[in-house]
Enzyme design. Structure first.
Site, PDB file in Angstrom:
ATOM      1  N   HIS A   1       0.867  -1.194   0.000  1.00  0.00           N
ATOM      2  CA  HIS A   1       0.000   0.000   0.000  1.00  0.00           C
ATOM      3  C   HIS A   1       0.895   1.232   0.000  1.00  0.00           C
ATOM      4  O   HIS A   1       1.844   1.309   0.796  1.00  0.00           O
ATOM      5  CB  HIS A   1      -0.878  -0.034   1.240  1.00  0.00           C
ATOM      6  CG  HIS A   1      -2.009   0.949   1.244  1.00  0.00           C
ATOM      7  ND1 HIS A   1      -1.806   2.309   1.283  1.00  0.00           N
ATOM      8  CD2 HIS A   1      -3.353   0.768   1.211  1.00  0.00           C
ATOM      9  CE1 HIS A   1      -2.984   2.924   1.285  1.00  0.00           C
ATOM     10  NE2 HIS A   1      -3.940   2.008   1.232  1.00  0.00           N
TER      11      HIS A   1
ATOM     12  N   ARG B   1      -6.436  10.429  -0.307  1.00  0.00           N
ATOM     13  CA  ARG B   1      -6.134  10.857  -1.684  1.00  0.00           C
ATOM     14  C   ARG B   1      -7.410  11.017  -2.495  1.00  0.00           C
ATOM     15  O   ARG B   1      -7.516  11.887  -3.346  1.00  0.00           O
ATOM     16  CB  ARG B   1      -5.192   9.851  -2.351  1.00  0.00           C
ATOM     17  CG  ARG B   1      -3.770  10.028  -1.876  1.00  0.00           C
ATOM     18  CD  ARG B   1      -2.887   8.956  -2.439  1.00  0.00           C
ATOM     19  NE  ARG B   1      -2.947   7.721  -1.673  1.00  0.00           N
ATOM     20  CZ  ARG B   1      -2.907   6.501  -2.186  1.00  0.00           C
ATOM     21  NH1 ARG B   1      -2.816   6.336  -3.478  1.00  0.00           N
ATOM     22  NH2 ARG B   1      -2.957   5.435  -1.409  1.00  0.00           N
TER      23      ARG B   1
HETATM   24  C1  SIN Z   1      -8.199  -1.338   0.958  1.00  0.00           C
HETATM   25  O1  SIN Z   1      -7.077  -1.841   0.892  1.00  0.00           O
HETATM   26  O2  SIN Z   1      -9.085  -1.626   0.150  1.00  0.00           O
HETATM   27  C2  SIN Z   1      -8.514  -0.332   2.014  1.00  0.00           C
HETATM   28  C3  SIN Z   1      -7.306   0.382   2.436  1.00  0.00           C
HETATM   29  C4  SIN Z   1      -7.458   1.865   2.380  1.00  0.00           C
HETATM   30  O3  SIN Z   1      -8.358   2.394   3.005  1.00  0.00           O
HETATM   31  O4  SIN Z   1      -6.655   2.504   1.713  1.00  0.00           O
END
Ligand code: SIN
Length: 552
Positions: A339, A359
């Site tokens: 992420h 974002r």
């Molecule tokens: C996700 O990984 O779908 C949720 C994580 C986020 O809120 O960025």
């Protein structure tokens, strides 16, 4: 902004302050551009490919090795994962291994055994119980402890007038670089509206306008706004309502602190139960079942490539280890999601998630000079590669006092775009948490760096959660194919419910048309152990690991 007033910077170490001042100086200009509807240009397809190839952690060959035993023999997977897939069973099984016929030893007998009590497991339990069978959920920690409750930003469902499941389908395939299983993607997007409706009926508190209309946001790599959220605690709120529903069903039993450590199979090659370890002490428990569903989640706590993680402490790939030993094929294990925005400062929080929703509401990425360097809503893998490139190749990252690096996420811009109070309202969890540490997100940008977040690959399943092994089903992060090599934000929360419900229903049907096996045992394990011996695999590595290595 008054640039001479620096009182809001006092909570930051000296080393970060000058860079924050540069972010503040460029903010007004960026606000003006945002209000004119201008965005930082998206990358060309060829740049995307090149940046992914050069900077995404999945591409690091030194982080992988070929498997030497089992159904995936020859495929290159992350070393930490390969070690576990080729590990020895847990010591507590020594006695059981001597007796490969465990038919008389059931401590628990059930119709459907569910291994894992997170979002997918709970959804599966509800569907199976509602179909009328007896369900036993074995969970490693407490009911609900899982990556589901860590999910912040939202769930994708194409329920708006300008959107459609077809549009959603195309986004999922594009985001996954067309490596997804189209049949699974079709199931995902087709069931979306029903799942949303179901959650509303269960009482989930989604973000809404005063008119009652759902608020929807953009996620990275999506062509429409279709993220439905509950503040920045969407997964926690989802778990609240589905756990309540599961608790209301009398034919569901949940057993906490009893992780499955081995599947039981029978002479016909069917999955017929599991061996559970009791974390609070005592002998292993034997469960006999007519069908079994694996919903053990992901593997972030293996810290691939030494990355920090956003994952729950229980995310140690246990389901993959059990399934692999039993000969069940896995796919795409080389593909993991980092992420883009893990916390890089304060150091105590390294790796925890800063949701993509920041974002989605307009917070851009900035380097140490306060300059934007990538469109913040590129697909996740591209954004991650761009941040690593900016820090490593361009040397434009911000150095933290402990020697780490990161880039700024300019969160205060959100209130300037959408009005005062937006940050507090949309991100109540993170806002309060950081305020408690002296960091006011309305005033200060946050330092971020990619964090290991999600396992894109996993057990091979069909659209109803079935695997190659009769009687064995799976759902959620432990499976592969839905997202291909890159998941888009908000499709995990949808996936756990769509495939959890489907697997629960199908496993219940299977249980209703079969009887308990009279030959449950561990013969598959004996065969696997022989292979490990032949290949001289490391005898010291024990799996499933159950908890991160740094736990005593
Ligand atoms: C996700 O990984 O779908 C949720 C994580 C986020 O809120 O960025």
């Amino acid at each position: 902004m008054n640039f001479t007033d620096t009182s809001h910077l006092t909570s930051l170490p000296e080393a970060l302050r000058e860079s924050v001042r540069m972010v503040e100086r460029s903010r007004e200009d960026r606000l003006a551009r945002t209000l004119r509807g201008e965005t930082f240009p998206a990358l060309s397809i060829s740049d995307r490919k090149a940046w992914l190839n050069d900077f995404h952690p999945d591409q690091r060959e030194d982080g992988k090795r070929p498997l030497v035993v089992g159904p995936g023999k020859g495929s290159h997977v992350p070393c930490e994962m390969a070690d576990l897939l080729e590990s020895r069973p847990r010591v507590s099984l020594n006695n059981l291994l001597k007796d490969t016929s465990l038919s008389k030893k059931a401590d628990i007998v059930t119709d459907v055994l569910i291994i894992g009590g997170g979002g997918a497991g709970t959804a599966a339990a509800i569907a199976a119980a509602e179909a009328g069978v007896k369900v036993f959920v074995a969970t490693k920690l407490r009911h609900g402890d899982s990556n589901t409750i860590m999910a912040e930003g939202g769930m994708q469902v194409a329920d708006q007038e300008c959107d459609s499941p077809v549009q959603h389908y195309l986004d999922v395939l594009g985001g996954g670089h067309f490596t997804n299983n189209p049949e699974l993607v079709q199931a995902l997007v087709t069931d979306g509206a029903d799942v949303l409706h179901w959650l509303e009926e269960l009482g989930m508190l989604f973000d809404k306008y005063p008119t009652g209309r759902m608020k929807v946001r953009h996620g990275g790599g999506t062509s429409r706004k279709r993220l439905h959220a509950a503040g920045d605690v969407t997964g926690l709120e989802m778990m609240r309502v589905i756990r309540d529903r599961a608790e209301a069903l009398e034919n569901i039993t949940v057993s906490a602190f009893t992780p499955a450590v081995e599947l039981l199979t029978d002479d016909d090659g069917r999955a017929v139960g599991a061996v559970l370890e009791q974390l609070t002490g005592g002998e292993p428990l034997i469960v006999h079942a007519k069908s079994v569903i694996i919903t053990t989640g992901g593997m972030g706590r293996l810290h691939l490539n030494k990355f920090p993680t956003s994952n729950h402490f229980g995310a140690t790939a246990d389901g993959l280890v059990m399934a692999y030993r039993a000969g069940v094929p896995l796919q795409d294990l080389h593909s993991c999601q980092y992420h883009p925005t893990g916390i890089a400062y304060p150091e105590r929080k390294i790796g925890l998630l800063i949701t993509e929703k920041f974002r989605g509401l307009g917070a851009p990425f900035l380097n140490r000079f306060g300059d934007e360097f990538v469109f913040g809503l590129e697909p996740r893998d591209v954004t991650t590669a761009a941040i690593i490139r900016e820090c490593q190749m361009m040397n434009n990252g911000v150095r933290t006092p402990s020697g780490g690096v990161g880039v700024w996420l300019d969160i205060p811009l959100i209130d300037l775009i959408h009005g005062r109070g937006t940050i507090e309202k949309e991100f109540p969890g993170r806002f309060k948490e950081f305020l408690g540490k002296g960091i006011d997100l309305r005033q200060l940008p946050l330092l971020a760096y990619p964090t290991l977040h999600y396992q894109n690959g996993g057990m091979v399943i069909g659209s109803n959660g079935g695997t190659d092994m009769p009687g064995l089903f799976a759902a959620g992060e432990v499976t592969g194919g839905v997202h291909g090599h890159n998941r888009l934000m908000g499709n995990a929360l949808l996936e756990i419910l769509v495939f959890g419900l489907r697997a629960g229903k199908t496993a219940a049907q299977f249980a209703q048309t079969t009887t308990l096996s009279n030959s449950p045992g561990l013969s598959h394990l004996s065969a696997f152990l022989e292979e490990l011996e032949q290949e001289n695999c490391n005898k010291e590595i024990i799996g499933p690991q159950l908890l991160p290595k740094y736990f005593p």
